[in-house]
Design a protein around this motif. Sequence first.
Motif, PDB file in Angstrom:
ATOM      1  N   LEU A  47       0.628  -6.921  -9.798  1.00 56.82           N
ATOM      2  CA  LEU A  47       2.041  -6.536  -9.757  1.00 56.82           C
ATOM      3  C   LEU A  47       2.331  -5.618  -8.572  1.00 56.82           C
ATOM      4  O   LEU A  47       3.286  -5.838  -7.828  1.00 56.82           O
ATOM      5  CB  LEU A  47       2.443  -5.839 -11.057  1.00 56.82           C
ATOM      6  N   MET A  48       1.512  -4.600  -8.404  1.00 61.28           N
ATOM      7  CA  MET A  48       1.782  -3.631  -7.345  1.00 61.28           C
ATOM      8  C   MET A  48       1.598  -4.246  -5.962  1.00 61.28           C
ATOM      9  O   MET A  48       2.347  -3.914  -5.036  1.00 61.28           O
ATOM     10  CB  MET A  48       0.922  -2.384  -7.537  1.00 61.28           C
ATOM     11  N   ALA A  49       0.638  -5.150  -5.814  1.00 67.92           N
ATOM     12  CA  ALA A  49       0.488  -5.843  -4.536  1.00 67.92           C
ATOM     13  C   ALA A  49       1.749  -6.662  -4.231  1.00 67.92           C
ATOM     14  O   ALA A  49       2.252  -6.654  -3.101  1.00 67.92           O
ATOM     15  CB  ALA A  49      -0.748  -6.738  -4.552  1.00 67.92           C
ATOM     16  N   ARG A  50       2.280  -7.361  -5.249  1.00 68.47           N
ATOM     17  CA  ARG A  50       3.529  -8.122  -5.071  1.00 68.47           C
ATOM     18  C   ARG A  50       4.685  -7.185  -4.743  1.00 68.47           C
ATOM     19  O   ARG A  50       5.477  -7.451  -3.831  1.00 68.47           O
ATOM     20  CB  ARG A  50       3.890  -8.904  -6.347  1.00 68.47           C
TER      21      ARG A  50
ATOM     22  N   THR B 121      -1.591  -0.756   5.677  1.00 65.11           N
ATOM     23  CA  THR B 121      -3.038  -0.893   5.483  1.00 65.11           C
ATOM     24  C   THR B 121      -3.371  -0.914   3.997  1.00 65.11           C
ATOM     25  O   THR B 121      -4.193  -1.725   3.545  1.00 65.11           O
ATOM     26  CB  THR B 121      -3.780   0.261   6.189  1.00 65.11           C
ATOM     27  N   ILE B 122      -2.735  -0.054   3.221  1.00 69.75           N
ATOM     28  CA  ILE B 122      -2.978  -0.016   1.779  1.00 69.75           C
ATOM     29  C   ILE B 122      -2.548  -1.329   1.136  1.00 69.75           C
ATOM     30  O   ILE B 122      -3.255  -1.871   0.277  1.00 69.75           O
ATOM     31  CB  ILE B 122      -2.257   1.186   1.137  1.00 69.75           C
ATOM     32  N   VAL B 123      -1.412  -1.868   1.539  1.00 65.93           N
ATOM     33  CA  VAL B 123      -0.932  -3.136   0.982  1.00 65.93           C
ATOM     34  C   VAL B 123      -1.964  -4.232   1.247  1.00 65.93           C
ATOM     35  O   VAL B 123      -2.319  -4.998   0.347  1.00 65.93           O
ATOM     36  CB  VAL B 123       0.453  -3.522   1.559  1.00 65.93           C
ATOM     37  N   LYS B 124      -2.493  -4.286   2.449  1.00 67.03           N
ATOM     38  CA  LYS B 124      -3.520  -5.282   2.778  1.00 67.03           C
ATOM     39  C   LYS B 124      -4.774  -5.070   1.934  1.00 67.03           C
ATOM     40  O   LYS B 124      -5.380  -6.035   1.456  1.00 67.03           O
ATOM     41  CB  LYS B 124      -3.854  -5.229   4.265  1.00 67.03           C
ATOM     42  N   ASP B 125      -5.166  -3.805   1.748  1.00 70.46           N
ATOM     43  CA  ASP B 125      -6.343  -3.497   0.911  1.00 70.46           C
ATOM     44  C   ASP B 125      -6.140  -4.001  -0.518  1.00 70.46           C
ATOM     45  O   ASP B 125      -7.044  -4.576  -1.117  1.00 70.46           O
ATOM     46  CB  ASP B 125      -6.621  -1.993   0.879  1.00 70.46           C
ATOM     47  N   LEU B 126      -4.949  -3.772  -1.070  1.00 69.35           N
ATOM     48  CA  LEU B 126      -4.660  -4.215  -2.438  1.00 69.35           C
ATOM     49  C   LEU B 126      -4.661  -5.733  -2.536  1.00 69.35           C
ATOM     50  O   LEU B 126      -5.142  -6.296  -3.513  1.00 69.35           O
ATOM     51  CB  LEU B 126      -3.329  -3.639  -2.916  1.00 69.35           C
ATOM     52  N   GLU B 127      -4.130  -6.388  -1.539  1.00 68.80           N
ATOM     53  CA  GLU B 127      -4.123  -7.841  -1.548  1.00 68.80           C
ATOM     54  C   GLU B 127      -5.543  -8.392  -1.466  1.00 68.80           C
ATOM     55  O   GLU B 127      -5.881  -9.369  -2.151  1.00 68.80           O
ATOM     56  CB  GLU B 127      -3.253  -8.378  -0.411  1.00 68.80           C
TER      57      GLU B 127
END
Length: 149
Positions: free
Chosen positions: A108-111, A138-144
């Motif tokens: 959910l948080m990545a979306r 960078t954090i968004v990419k890490d979560l994905e």
Amino acid sequence: MRIHLQDAVVDAISVEPTGVPQNGVRPIGRVSGPEEALPIIFTLDAIGWTELLYTANGVRDRKASDWDDVGFNYPSDISEPDEEPFDGVEVHNPIFEVIVSEKAFDRLMARFFRVLVIGAGAARDPVITTDWWPSFLTIVKDLEKRGGS
């Protein structure tokens, strides 16, 4: 009382960019979903640009992120002996408290974060020029990569 939400309820939450600049105050995403998901929807709606990096760091590091009585906690954040233990992620706001699985929360948080990135770029929101925006990306990419996409 904590309510446990099934992954399917969390996965049914929709996040869409609004495409409308919010003058640097509110993220430009619209969150909706089934009635059972309202506790999470209310919490996500409370996230402003000023809380975004703090929130993203919390998700990435699996550490509590709380602001104005809204946020989320992980089992490792329990610090008081009288706190009820739980598995997953506790999402809370002044009205609700729910538990969801870490995997569903990560997805959910990545979306949610990806939609904010897309929406901010499309709307040319001034937030994309802030000094913290590259760290957020960078954090968004890490979560994905962690499996949240």
